[in-house]
Design a protein around this motif. Structure first.
Motif, mmCIF file in Angstrom:
data_model
loop_
_atom_site.group_PDB
_atom_site.id
_atom_site.type_symbol
_atom_site.label_atom_id
_atom_site.label_comp_id
_atom_site.label_asym_id
_atom_site.label_seq_id
_atom_site.Cartn_x
_atom_site.Cartn_y
_atom_site.Cartn_z
ATOM 1 N N TRP A 1 79.303 55.352 112.903
ATOM 2 C CA TRP A 1 80.526 55.478 113.706
ATOM 3 C C TRP A 1 81.693 56.019 112.871
ATOM 4 O O TRP A 1 82.454 56.853 113.317
ATOM 5 C CB TRP A 1 80.849 54.079 114.243
ATOM 6 N N THR A 2 81.814 55.519 111.644
ATOM 7 C CA THR A 2 82.939 55.954 110.805
ATOM 8 C C THR A 2 82.675 57.308 110.144
ATOM 9 O O THR A 2 83.608 58.031 109.830
ATOM 10 C CB THR A 2 83.236 54.922 109.688
ATOM 11 N N ARG A 3 81.379 57.659 109.957
ATOM 12 C CA ARG A 3 81.090 58.905 109.238
ATOM 13 C C ARG A 3 81.075 60.140 110.118
ATOM 14 O O ARG A 3 80.960 61.252 109.609
ATOM 15 C CB ARG A 3 79.757 58.772 108.486
ATOM 16 N N ASP A 4 81.214 59.954 111.431
ATOM 17 C CA ASP A 4 81.245 61.129 112.295
ATOM 18 C C ASP A 4 82.427 62.038 111.958
ATOM 19 O O ASP A 4 82.404 63.230 112.231
ATOM 20 C CB ASP A 4 81.293 60.690 113.769
ATOM 21 N N VAL A 5 83.453 61.459 111.341
ATOM 22 C CA VAL A 5 84.621 62.256 110.970
ATOM 23 C C VAL A 5 84.220 63.421 110.049
ATOM 24 O O VAL A 5 84.818 64.502 110.101
ATOM 25 C CB VAL A 5 85.709 61.362 110.308
ATOM 26 N N GLU A 6 83.172 63.213 109.245
ATOM 27 C CA GLU A 6 82.701 64.298 108.362
ATOM 28 C C GLU A 6 82.217 65.484 109.195
ATOM 29 O O GLU A 6 82.468 66.647 108.841
ATOM 30 C CB GLU A 6 81.546 63.797 107.472
ATOM 31 N N ILE A 7 81.516 65.167 110.288
ATOM 32 C CA ILE A 7 81.033 66.234 111.178
ATOM 33 C C ILE A 7 82.227 66.973 111.795
ATOM 34 O O ILE A 7 82.249 68.202 111.864
ATOM 35 C CB ILE A 7 80.168 65.639 112.317
ATOM 36 N N ASP A 8 83.215 66.182 112.223
ATOM 37 C CA ASP A 8 84.410 66.796 112.821
ATOM 38 C C ASP A 8 85.070 67.755 111.830
ATOM 39 O O ASP A 8 85.506 68.850 112.199
ATOM 40 C CB ASP A 8 85.420 65.709 113.222
ATOM 41 N N GLU A 9 85.136 67.315 110.577
ATOM 42 C CA GLU A 9 85.797 68.166 109.574
ATOM 43 C C GLU A 9 84.990 69.437 109.316
ATOM 44 O O GLU A 9 85.557 70.526 109.180
ATOM 45 C CB GLU A 9 86.024 67.373 108.277
ATOM 46 N N MET A 10 83.680 69.295 109.264
ATOM 47 C CA MET A 10 82.824 70.488 109.100
ATOM 48 C C MET A 10 83.042 71.446 110.261
ATOM 49 O O MET A 10 83.136 72.660 110.078
ATOM 50 C CB MET A 10 81.347 70.089 109.057
ATOM 51 N N TYR A 11 83.143 70.879 111.458
ATOM 52 C CA TYR A 11 83.354 71.717 112.639
ATOM 53 C C TYR A 11 84.658 72.488 112.522
ATOM 54 O O TYR A 11 84.705 73.698 112.754
ATOM 55 C CB TYR A 11 83.341 70.857 113.917
#
Lengths: 238, 256
Positions: free
Chosen positions: A153-163
């Protein structure tokens, strides 16, 4: 958790977990193969992913019927109720992940007919990261592991940043060379689909937390910045 | 919830003994006005015994002894000066098995107002009977045969007649001890609809063995176990996320 007095009820609850795990396994495989189709420029594999999506759709329809029957016939309460309701939502989320994997495969078919550009490798990295989150959240579901669920849940932010970074990169390419607009648009869709899959993984995390703890995980999840400043178009000289 | 509620009944450290046997082992509970409160729990947990303390029905059992405080609107209902008959006019009761008197439908409902002198004239009494039967949602079915015996009605109608009889004395609290367990699903639904309406004017306390019924009709639920209240909370909370392991086991049908 102690057993039910009615043993058939326990068997049905067990079946919920089994069916969700089966759907999860299939969704993960679909995503994995869609990414491989992009990475290996394999249009045949992409076609297979597109064709296989109906299997996931069918599993979801069957599961929904099973769960509704259970609600009607067993009238589950408390943790049992949370189990069934969460599974219904997880099932439809997995079905959507499958749809997004199918959509990525469609884009792969187009991309494979064109020259690869550098950004493709960032997308592959983003894809691997997304697949890892999906895989971990499915493990968390199987083990009712809230710590792992919260970690996803907390690491999805990494995906957002990659996007966000891929988005900026692609916009730059498109401004540099308008012949790349078609290709970059396709890549943008792939990245967007992966970003959505990451969000779905966090939603499954929330459902796992709800099943175990009986209360929502909350809405303080770290999220990527909104797209922020975009590269400015060059001034037009007539 | 949706409206502010006053506390109607307060119990503090209530113990009930049947001879040597302690059936209630210290129950402290606040029952809210204009609220349906459900008591659930396995057989022998003390929920009916506790319900019967609330209008001193246990007084009729010789070996039964009640200690602790029970207050209705702040007044001790076990105080020396309280007349149990007057108390039961304020705290009405409906039982598991419909038990109309072997009298006419009219006289069943008129009985309480008559003995409590609530009507000044025949017209007054007629009005009370009609109002009570209407409140109990049975008026249309019996208005043309008020002289017929109450025992000739169907089970569901008899139970609604008993509810009409209970509310004819204008009580403030209505106690219901498994009021639907002898009724078919349609009659049950009618009584549940009635309970929902009665909540506007009364504090309703219902003992039920049906989890679904407790979930459908009540706003607060108390879980009784071995003479104690283990958990007392909003009904929605109890049935989706109870705090106590024993509550969870009971409502989900697990071995405890």
């Amino acid at each position: 958790m102690s057993k039910h007095i009615v043993t058939a009820f326990d068997a049905e609850l067990q079946s919920i977990s089994t069916r969700i795990s089966e759907m999860g396994g299939l969704a993960e495989e679909q995503l994995s193969q869609a990414l491989e189709a992009i990475r290996e420029r394999d249009s045949e594999l992409a076609a297979e992913v597109i064709a296989a999506d109906v299997r996931l759709d069918k599993l979801e329809v069957d599961f929904e019927e099973f769960a509704i029957q259970m609600l009607a016939l067993r009238q589950p309460m408390a943790n049992d109720l949370r189990e069934v309701v969460a599974a219904l939502k997880i099932a439809s989320t997995l079905e959507r992940i499958g749809d997004l994997a199918k959509n990525i495969s469609r884009r792969a078919t187009y991309l494979n007919e064109n020259q690869p550009i550098k950004v493709s490798s960032s997308i592959v990295r983003m894809g691997n990261q997304t697949r890892l989150l999906v895989s971990e959240v499915l493990d968390a579901y199987a083990a009712r592991d809230t710590a792992l669920a919260v970690s996803v849940w907390t690491r999805d932010v990494e995906i957002d940043e990659m996007y966000n970074s891929i988005f900026r990169e692609l916009i730059t390419y498109m401004m540099e060379d308008q012949h790349l607009i078609g290709l970059c648009s396709q890549l943008l869709f792939v990245a967007k689909n992966l970003e959505r899959i990451g969000d779905h993984a966090t939603f499954i995390s929330e459902m796992i937390y709800y099943v175990v703890e009986g209360r929502p995980l909350g809405d303080s999840r770290p999220k990527g910045e909104p797209l922020g400043e975009l590269p400015l178009p060059r001034p037009f000289h007539g | 919830m949706d409206q502010t509620t006053d506390i109607k009944i307060v119990s503090r450290d209530v113990h009930v003994y049947y001879g040597e046997n302690e059936a209630i082992k210290g129950v402290s509970l606040e029952i809210e006005d204009n609220t349906v409160t459900a008591f659930i729990g396995p057989s022998g947990c003390g929920k009916s015994t506790f319900l019967r303390c609330l209008n001193r029905m246990n007084d009729t059992i010789d070996v039964c002894r009640v200690t602790g405080d029970i207050e209705l609107d702040g007044h001790d209902i076990y105080a020396r000066e309280i007349d149990p008959v007057q108390l039961r006019a304020r705290v009405g009761m409906v039982f598991q098995k419909p038990n109309p008197f072997p009298k006419s439908i009219y006289d069943n409902v008129a009985y309480g107002p008559r003995i409590h002198g609530l009507a000044d004239s025949k017209a007054d009494l007629d009005a009370i009977v009609e109002h009570s039967l209407r409140r109990a949602a049975i008026w249309d079915e019996v208005k043309d045969r008020l002289d017929a015996p109450g025992t000739g009605l169907s089970g569901g109608q008899q139970q609604r007649l008993c509810i009409a009889r209970a509310i004819a004395t204008a009580p403030e609290v209505l106690l219901m001890d498994e009021p639907c367990s002898a009724l078919d699903p349609i009659a049950t639904a009618q009584v549940e609809e009635l309970i929902h309406e009665l909540r506007e004017n009364y504090a309703v306390v219902i003992v039920t063995h049906s989890m679904q019924q407790a979930a459908r009709v009540s706003q607060k639920t108390a879980f009784f176990h071995l003479g104690l209240v283990l958990e007392y909370d909003e009904t929605g909370k109890i049935f989706t996320n109870p705090d106590h392991e024993k509550t969870q086991q009971y409502i989900t049908g697990r071995f405890g």
